[in-house]
Design an enzyme around this catalytic site. Structure first.
Site, PDB file in Angstrom:
ATOM      1  N   HIS A 266     -15.507  -6.631 -65.828  1.00 17.31           N
ATOM      2  CA  HIS A 266     -16.103  -7.961 -65.674  1.00 17.31           C
ATOM      3  C   HIS A 266     -17.449  -8.073 -66.377  1.00 17.31           C
ATOM      4  CE1 HIS A 266     -16.328 -11.839 -63.699  1.00 17.31           C
ATOM      5  NE2 HIS A 266     -17.494 -11.546 -63.150  1.00 17.31           N
ATOM      6  N   PHE A 267     -18.262  -7.036 -66.284  1.00 15.17           N
ATOM      7  CA  PHE A 267     -19.586  -7.032 -66.917  1.00 15.17           C
ATOM      8  C   PHE A 267     -19.566  -6.102 -68.127  1.00 15.17           C
ATOM      9  CE2 PHE A 267     -20.835  -8.439 -62.594  1.00 15.17           C
ATOM     10  CZ  PHE A 267     -21.465  -9.628 -62.943  1.00 15.17           C
TER      11      PHE A 267
END
Length: 304
Positions: A266-267
Site C-alpha cells: 500500500h505504501f
C-alpha cells in the site's frame, strides 16, 4: 545537491493547514495528496527528489498530521470538505495549474479537484489511489461497506480495529517482500496522531462518508475520457486494500495511461522510492514539456 524542504502553515477558511514545500515557485507545480492514516510525512523523501525541477507542495489534510483537528461539531469531515480546504490552500498559494500525486484518501480529494476545474490539472500520478470498483480488495472493503451501510456496534468494531497500531503497521508491511526496507518510524508516527483524543470519531466519520467517493466514479471516468489527462499509475501490486486491478482499470477510460505494477504494498514509496521517482521524473518530463509555469502568486498568512 538536495533541495531544501520548507515546513509551513497557512490559514485556510479559519483552519491551520500544515504543508511541506520545496522547489522554485515559478516551476510547474506538483501537489502530493496523502492517504489514510498518514500525512505529508509519507512524501518526506519524494519531495526533495522532485524539487530540482518542480514546485512541490504536500499538505496535511484536516484531522491528519500537523494540520488542525477541529471537533466534529466544528468541521463536517467529509471528502467534499477536505477538498474545499485543499482547493483553498492552492488558491492561497497562487497555484493555478498543477500535476497531482494521489494515494488512498488523496485520490478522491484529487478527483474532486479535477472535476471542479479540469483545466487546472496538468497530469496525474496515482500510487494505489483508486478510481474503479475493480480496485477494492476483499475482505477489507466488505467490512468498510458493511459499516457505511449499517453503522452500529457490530459493524463499527472492525473499523475501530483499523485504527490500532497492529493494523497501521500491517498497512505498511503487507505485501512488502523485504520489510526491513520500511522504517518503523512510519507506523509509530501515524499511530501517535491516530491516538489523539477525538481522532477516532473523526476517522469513523470519514469511513462513513467513503461511499460518496464511489458515487463519483462515473463522473471521474467521464472526466478521464473528456480530458485525456496524462496519467501514470505506479502501484504496489501486492496491496490488500487497493489491488492491481484498480491500476489496470485506468486503461478503460485513458487508453494511453502508463501503468507500472511494483512488487510492494500500500505504501510503495517506503520500499521502492527510487523506482517510483524514476517513473515520475520520466513521465512528468515528457507530459509537462509544454506546460506553462504554475503561475504562483505571492501568499500571505504563511508561517515557516
Amino acid at each position: 545537491m538536495a533541495r531544501a524542504v520548507h515546513h509551513r502553515t497557512a490559514t485556510v477558511n479559519g483552519l491551520e493547514v500544515f504543508y511541506r514545500e520545496a522547489g522554485d515557485p515559478n516551476a510547474p507545480a506538483v501537489v502530493l495528496l496523502h492517504g489514510f492514516p498518514t500525512s505529508s510525512h509519507m512524501f518526506r523523501h519524494l519531495i526533495p527528489a522532485l524539487a530540482d525541477r518542480y514546485h512541490v507542495i504536500a499538505p496535511d489534510h484536516i484531522g491528519f498530521g500537523q494540520s488542525a483537528m477541529p471537533a466534529l461539531r466544528d468541521f463536517p469531515y467529509t471528502f467534499d470538505a477536505l477538498t474545499e480546504v485543499t482547493s483553498g490552500l492552492l488558491e492561497h498559494l497562487g497555484v493555478d495549474r498543477f500535476a497531482m500525486y494521489v494515494q488512498d484518501y488523496g485520490a478522491p480529494i484529487g478527483w474532486r479537484l479535477a472535476l471542479q476545474a479540469p483545466d487546472r490539472v496538468t497530469a496525474i500520478i496515482t500510487q494505489n489511489g483508486n478510481a474503479y470498483e475493480e480496485g477494492f480488495v476483499k475482505p477489507f472493503w466488505d467490512e468498510v461497506f458493511a459499516y457505511t451501510t449499517s453503522p452500529g456496534p457490530d459493524t463499527e468494531a472492525p473499523m475501530r480495529g483499523a485504527l490500532t497500531l497492529e493494523v497501521t503497521r500491517w498497512q505498511y508491511l503487507n505485501g512488502v517482500a523485504d520489510p526491513s526496507l520500511v522504517s518503523p518510524d512510519n507506523w509509530v508516527h501515524d499511530q501517535a496522531l491516530l491516538d489523539r483524543p477525538g481522532n477516532d470519531e473523526i476517522q469513523l466519520r470519514l469511513f462513513r462518508d467513503y461511499p460518496t467517493n464511489v458515487d463519483l466514479y462515473p463522473q471521474v471516468h467521464q472526466y478521464f475520457r473528456d480530458s485525456r489527462v496524462p496519467l501514470l499509475a505506479v502501484w504496489g501490486a501486492n496491496d490488500a486494500i487497493f489491488g492491481p486491478d484498480g491500476a489496470r482499470a485506468f486503461g478503460q477510460d485513458l487508453p494511453d495511461a502508463e501503468i507500472h505494477l511494483i512488487d510492494s504494498g500500500h505504501f510503495a514509496l517506503e520500499s521502492h522510492l527510487e523506482i517510483i521517482t524514476e517513473h515520475i521524473r520520466d513521465f512528468l518530463a515528457r507530459v509537462l514539456v509544454r506546460a506553462a509555469p504554475s503561475g504562483a502568486r505571492p501568499r500571505s498568512d504563511v508561517r515557516a
